[in-house]
Write an enzyme that holds these catalytic residues in place. Sequence first.
Site, short mmCIF file in Angstrom:
data_model
loop_
_atom_site.label_atom_id
_atom_site.label_comp_id
_atom_site.label_asym_id
_atom_site.label_seq_id
_atom_site.Cartn_x
_atom_site.Cartn_y
_atom_site.Cartn_z
N ASP A 101 17.55 30.30 -26.02
CA ASP A 101 16.30 30.21 -25.25
C ASP A 101 16.36 29.49 -24.09
O ASP A 101 15.55 29.36 -23.02
CB ASP A 101 15.35 29.49 -26.07
CG ASP A 101 14.95 30.19 -27.27
OD1 ASP A 101 14.76 31.35 -27.36
OD2 ASP A 101 14.74 29.75 -28.47
N CYS A 148 3.39 1.87 2.66
CA CYS A 148 4.72 1.26 2.58
C CYS A 148 5.59 2.14 2.04
O CYS A 148 6.90 1.98 2.60
CB CYS A 148 4.45 -0.25 1.62
SG CYS A 148 3.29 -1.23 2.50
N ASP A 165 8.99 31.73 -28.50
CA ASP A 165 10.23 32.15 -29.33
C ASP A 165 9.77 32.41 -30.81
O ASP A 165 9.01 31.76 -31.36
CB ASP A 165 11.45 31.32 -29.12
CG ASP A 165 12.53 31.64 -30.05
OD1 ASP A 165 13.03 32.82 -30.10
OD2 ASP A 165 13.05 30.80 -30.85
N ASP A 196 13.51 26.89 -29.26
CA ASP A 196 14.52 25.74 -29.61
C ASP A 196 16.00 26.04 -29.60
O ASP A 196 16.87 25.26 -30.23
CB ASP A 196 14.04 25.55 -31.21
CG ASP A 196 14.34 26.61 -32.20
OD1 ASP A 196 14.53 27.81 -31.64
OD2 ASP A 196 14.34 26.49 -33.43
N CYS A 199 0.95 -1.09 -0.02
CA CYS A 199 -0.09 0.01 -0.04
C CYS A 199 0.92 1.14 -0.22
O CYS A 199 1.85 1.28 0.25
CB CYS A 199 -0.81 0.10 1.16
SG CYS A 199 -0.20 0.31 2.52
#
Length: 755
Positions: free
Chosen positions: A647, A16, A444, A643, A13
């Site tokens: 950035d 645990c 961007d 990208d 459970c």
Amino acid sequence: MKKGVFDISGMHCASCSILIKRRLEKTPGVKSANVNYATEKATVEYDERECDENKIVQTVVQTGYKAFPRVEEQPMQMQGHTQMHHAMSMPSDATTKNPAMGMPGHDHAAMLKAHEMRELKLKVLVSAALSFPALALVMLTPEFQYKTLILFLLATPVQFWAGKQFYQGTLSGLRVFSANMDTLIAMGTSAAYFYSVASLFGLVKENYFEIGAILITFVLLGKYLEAIAKGRASEAIKKLMGLNPKTAIVVRKGKEIEIPIEQVVAGDLIRVRPGEKIPVDGIVVEGDSSVDESMLTGESLPVEKTKGAKVYGATINKHGSLTFKATKVGKDTVLSQIIKLVEEAQGSQAPIQRFADEVSAVFVPIVIVIAIITFAAWLFVGQAFSFALVAAVSVLVIACPCALGLATPTAIMVGTGMGAEKGILIKNAEALERTGKINVIVWDKTGTITEGKPKVTDISSLDRSYAQKKILEISASLEKPSEHPLAEAIVSKAKESRTAFAKVSSFKAIAGKGVFGKLGAKHYFIGSPKNHAKAIAGVEGLENEGKTAMILFESNAKAAALKPVGVIAVADTIKPNARKAVETLRSMGIESILLTGDNERTAKAIAKQAGIARILANVLPADKASEIKKLQQQGKAVAMVGDGINDAPALAQADVGIAMASGTDIAMESGSVVLMKNDVEDAPRALRLGRKTLKKIKLGLFWAMVYNIVGIPVAAGVFYYQTGWLLSPAIAGGAMALSSVSVVANALSLRLEKI
């Protein structure tokens, strides 16, 4: 600091996992530990000077569970005949041990899991075969001499063989002064069983042998169904792991030989026939074909591959034959990195999970106290000992922290898996949760909203004797020797339209102005001299659209511009689906902002085409992160899509950094979400997935809480005087098992949602 991943066995459970986490965090040298009940994995960050894997495993074992470290295998380095012979002569299990290519431990974990499932299934079947006859004996037969003895014989194997795990779990908790779900089940069933044993000796009249047996059967059945459901939640990982081919055809010493994929090394030449899977990552050196990359990117259309193109392991070669040079093998391939990324995300902890953990940590002790109060209260109001016992046992068994503990990790497993299937890689649970809260997305410009490559957009004639085709032919011929990006755009346009290139003499590049040359008997100059631009019709309009106008002039031998004959406009065009992506975000209530280092006029032109109302122009790369921070200080939850290298700081600063896979490695490392298809529409898809996952988490937590808030009073008999009905412990056990299964089913229903 080192980060290790361990497969954990024996958890029953959520409490645990909390118990193991707390023990690990108290271990000297361990900086942090996260134990995921749904994935049955522990991620531990530790100082190698003070701690090692053996110590971590030992801590888990001392807590009452089992742990198996995952050791990353290195790809074989075969240099020369001796090493190759050594690799070829290794036992078969050394080369087939790990189908995940660099993700070791999977086979071991899978075998362990399969063994546990078989054992659990056997216990369910045996328990049912013994407990249901016991229930039928109680309900359908009158009293007879050996009835209690038969019930004892039927219930005892269920109690101590099938229910052994609950006693083991209880003892594990007691060692560290903690209680968990096993404690509740062990206490409840033991109370019913040992009270019933007393009836064998005539000490009490009633017996409840069938209640403990049925209860254990229901709980085990619930655990079995829960395990099946959890297995379905991790189907995405299994699919990814199953993609790798088992062998590769390599060219060595001029001969083609088929070898296990584990023996491929970087630098090998590999042949792939039509219809075969590409075994590892590489670069094409010979051949032309189209490759189905949908299993990695989600992109349905095949991608054309020619010499110099990159190919990726597990993708499918469709038509032609290819020979490529292996560049990345084993754990370094894109597929292995994706598997690792998804696994780490599924094993990580979302902030919302902390609430469930805090509740689970105090839940069991509170339930035990409530059960004791229930027992005492019924005795106090004059009810029989057996009545009070049944009510207390029902309270113990109906309450369970499992549903609470499963709500978040199972939804995270399904959400990250769905994302991976769609080419949206989410690096951790926290990022997935954050995507569901975003209300501003910053784009961007170059390479994200736009194609990132200048293209010819307009060709206009300024002289009747010069048709558009002739203007393009002269301009492209002049620009062909130039390396300027605008020149490349004009040359590319000529090639696309199959325009012939004329011979140019007296070529001269004039820095900052343009190029000059002689074609036939005439001299020409192409450039963008500012003193002519305003006077030429249409140029200002083109520039207001964010385009760069190149003017073609008839010239003289001294490169003096005499007569303008044509205009070619070049621009970085927006991606075809950029506007649709922005509109989708607007419909979701998310504002789009364009962030660029370009001038305001160009930024406005691009923003207008994309349907973006707000721009941040003239922003230096170093200042992009500051602009994101300003938005956050206004109380906005910000996602950044980019990208490039410039950035990276902004991606890291944003609440969610979304990196395009076409970008730099630095950008992808900084982003918490990676779009493998480079499709801008995947940005709103990622945010929609986050929202839907968060909704499922909250729904799961809500029902888990409601179940316990309603279930415990009902089990305690709060409504007994109104209904005359007391909940049976067996029904309480069934309800408890059902609650966990329903929470997992709720998470699995996310797969039916459209993103």
